[in-house]
Design an enzyme around this catalytic site. Structure first.
Site, short mmCIF file in Angstrom:
data_model
loop_
_atom_site.label_atom_id
_atom_site.label_comp_id
_atom_site.label_asym_id
_atom_site.label_seq_id
_atom_site.Cartn_x
_atom_site.Cartn_y
_atom_site.Cartn_z
N TYR A 142 26.11 16.30 5.56
CA TYR A 142 25.60 14.78 5.61
C TYR A 142 26.55 13.93 4.71
O TYR A 142 26.58 12.70 5.17
CB TYR A 142 24.25 14.79 5.50
CG TYR A 142 23.28 15.04 6.61
CD1 TYR A 142 23.26 16.38 6.95
CD2 TYR A 142 22.52 14.33 7.16
CE1 TYR A 142 22.59 16.79 8.04
CE2 TYR A 142 21.50 14.44 8.23
CZ TYR A 142 21.64 15.93 8.80
OH TYR A 142 20.96 16.57 9.68
N LYS A 188 24.39 31.31 4.63
CA LYS A 188 25.28 32.08 5.14
C LYS A 188 26.27 32.54 4.54
O LYS A 188 27.37 32.25 4.50
CB LYS A 188 26.00 31.00 6.42
CG LYS A 188 26.90 31.68 7.70
CD LYS A 188 26.11 32.24 8.54
CE LYS A 188 26.84 33.05 9.62
NZ LYS A 188 26.19 33.74 10.49
N ASP A 220 21.24 32.38 10.69
CA ASP A 220 20.96 32.96 12.03
C ASP A 220 19.85 33.80 12.34
O ASP A 220 18.87 33.81 13.37
CB ASP A 220 22.54 33.55 12.64
CG ASP A 220 22.96 34.54 11.86
OD1 ASP A 220 22.63 34.87 10.85
OD2 ASP A 220 23.87 35.37 12.14
N ASP A 244 17.40 20.92 8.67
CA ASP A 244 17.49 19.86 9.58
C ASP A 244 17.25 20.51 11.01
O ASP A 244 16.06 20.25 11.73
CB ASP A 244 18.60 19.09 9.89
CG ASP A 244 18.59 17.99 11.16
OD1 ASP A 244 17.45 17.31 11.25
OD2 ASP A 244 19.41 17.92 11.84
N ASP A 248 13.33 21.40 13.01
CA ASP A 248 12.90 21.19 14.42
C ASP A 248 12.55 22.21 15.01
O ASP A 248 11.36 22.35 15.76
CB ASP A 248 13.92 20.48 15.24
CG ASP A 248 13.93 19.19 15.09
OD1 ASP A 248 13.56 18.64 14.00
OD2 ASP A 248 14.36 18.41 16.19
C1 IPM Z 1 15.68 14.14 10.33
C2 IPM Z 1 16.47 13.41 11.38
C3 IPM Z 1 17.59 12.72 10.50
C4 IPM Z 1 18.49 13.88 9.70
C5 IPM Z 1 18.34 11.74 11.40
C6 IPM Z 1 17.65 10.61 12.04
C7 IPM Z 1 19.64 11.26 10.49
O1 IPM Z 1 16.85 14.27 12.33
O2 IPM Z 1 15.10 13.57 9.47
O3 IPM Z 1 15.38 15.28 10.47
O4 IPM Z 1 19.35 14.68 10.50
O5 IPM Z 1 18.31 14.14 8.67
MN MN Z 2 16.10 16.47 12.42
#
Ligand code: IPM
Ligand code: MN
Length: 361
Positions: A142, A188, A220, A244, A248
């Protein structure tokens, strides 16, 4: 009485709606626990671009560094999808994380028993799921330099120093100490030099925590295990990009991304935001789930203001609301009745106060 200064950054999309409910619950907590909060609202993301042509306006920067904690909604707006990087809402969020130096992002995931049926996974796989993703937040792909685009070539850089790995690993081991005492470090290392350094450094930090078990897992495999045997994880420690993606994925276990909170911690004020995004199609319709933002208030109280009893009261009120059958649209099974964002916030706020009355009787 101490006054806690909270910088409130509602942001974009559903951000303002869910934050309004989080604030309502925070106010109920203030009443019940006799805590005094001074809340002030500042723009970020597309809202910052709209008022100051800057996704992290100087006024917001100045306020957050002076606060005791920062409560953020979400950033992102499709109207800025094609904007240059310095005007993108996400750039404001990344700059905020860097400004506050919040290198450790905590994303707890558990499954409320009443919501076992909401996840696409079989209920027997979900039983006992209670994990904490500790995501490195201010390094990696990032932020790495060089970065950029040159016609049909583009580059991003994955770089970590041992000290960046060391400090976030310590957060993970400290957290594991108060939980089931297992850290799964995700990397990894079969391919990436950065991951080899990651593994080496985490292994070294682990020596200071003999009571915590450390296992290493390739990313993975970790992705697969998160859906095949999620209850085997306790603390999942990983770098920015892997964290990240995996957080999710882990959200699916809980039944809705709308439920999940996060805390980003460094040495100064913490940054507290739900895991979900700005969800533009839901904005302004009173259908967003505010429970992720409300659970974020619990993390703010626990980690930001060191008020564990107040934090527990918020978590209990969320659980009680779900137990009583309250559902937002994302949580309602086919045909089930659901309530709006504001109504859900009101229920939880009432329950925070009702718990206090129960305690008196
Ligand atoms: C999160 C979001 C952010 C990230 C984006 C909005 C930049 O997806 O907080 O997980 O990737 O960190
Ligand atoms: Mn995210």
């Amino acid at each position: 009485m101490k006054t806690y200064r909270i910088a409130v950054l509602p942001g974009d999309g559903i951000g303002p709606e869910v934050i309004a409910q989080a604030v309502r619950v925070l106010e109920a907590v203030g009443e019940r626990f006799e805590l005094h909060f001074a809340l002030e609202t500042f723009p970020i993301g597309a809202a910052g671009v709209a008022v100051a042509k800057n996704p992290l306006p100087p006024e917001t920067r100045a306020a957050v560094v002076k606060s005791d904690a920062v409560l953020l909604g979400a950033v992102g707006d499709p109207s800025l999808d094609a904007a240059p990087r310095e005007l993108r809402p996400e750039t404001g969020l990344l700059a905020l994380r860097k400004l506050l130096n919040v290198f450790a992002n905590l994303r707890p995931v558990s499954v409320h028993p009443a919501l076992l049926g909401r996840s696409p996974l079989k209920p027997e796989r979900l039983r006992g799921v209670d994990l904490l993703v500790v995501r490195e937040l201010t390094g990696g792909l990032y932020y790495g330099e060089p970065r950029g685009r040159n016609g049909s070539t583009a580059v991003n850089t994955l770089a970590y120093s041992a000290s960046e790995i060391d400090r976030v690993a310590q957060v993970a081991f400290e957290a594991a100490r108060g939980r089931r005492r297992l850290v799964t470090s995700v990397d990894k290392a079969n391919v990436l030099e950065v991951s080899q350094l990651w593994r080496e450094t985490v292994t070294r930090v682990a020596r200071d925590y003999p009571e915590v078990r450390l296992e290493h897992c390739y990313v993975d495999t970790a992705a697969m295990r998160l859906v095949s045997e999620p209850a085997t994880f306790d603390v999942v420690l990983t770098e920015n990009m892997f964290g990240d993606i995996l957080s999710d994925e882990a959200a699916v276990l809980a039944g809705s991304l709308g439920l999940l909170p996060s805390a980003s911690l460094g040495s100064g004020p913490g940054l507290f935001e739900p895991v979900h995004g700005s969800a533009p199609p839901l904005a302004g319709r009173d259908v967003a789930n505010p429970l992720g933002a409300i659970a974020t208030v619990a993390l703010l109280l626990r980690h930001g203001l060191k008020q564990p009893d107040a934090a527990a009261a918020v978590d209990e009120a969320i659980a009680a609301a779900l137990d009583s059958g309250a559902r937002t649209q994302d949580l309602a099974q086919r045909g089930e009745a659901w309530i709006g964002t504001a109504e859900m916030g009101a229920r939880v706020a009432e329950l925070v106060v009702a718990e206090a009355l129960e305690g008196l009787s």
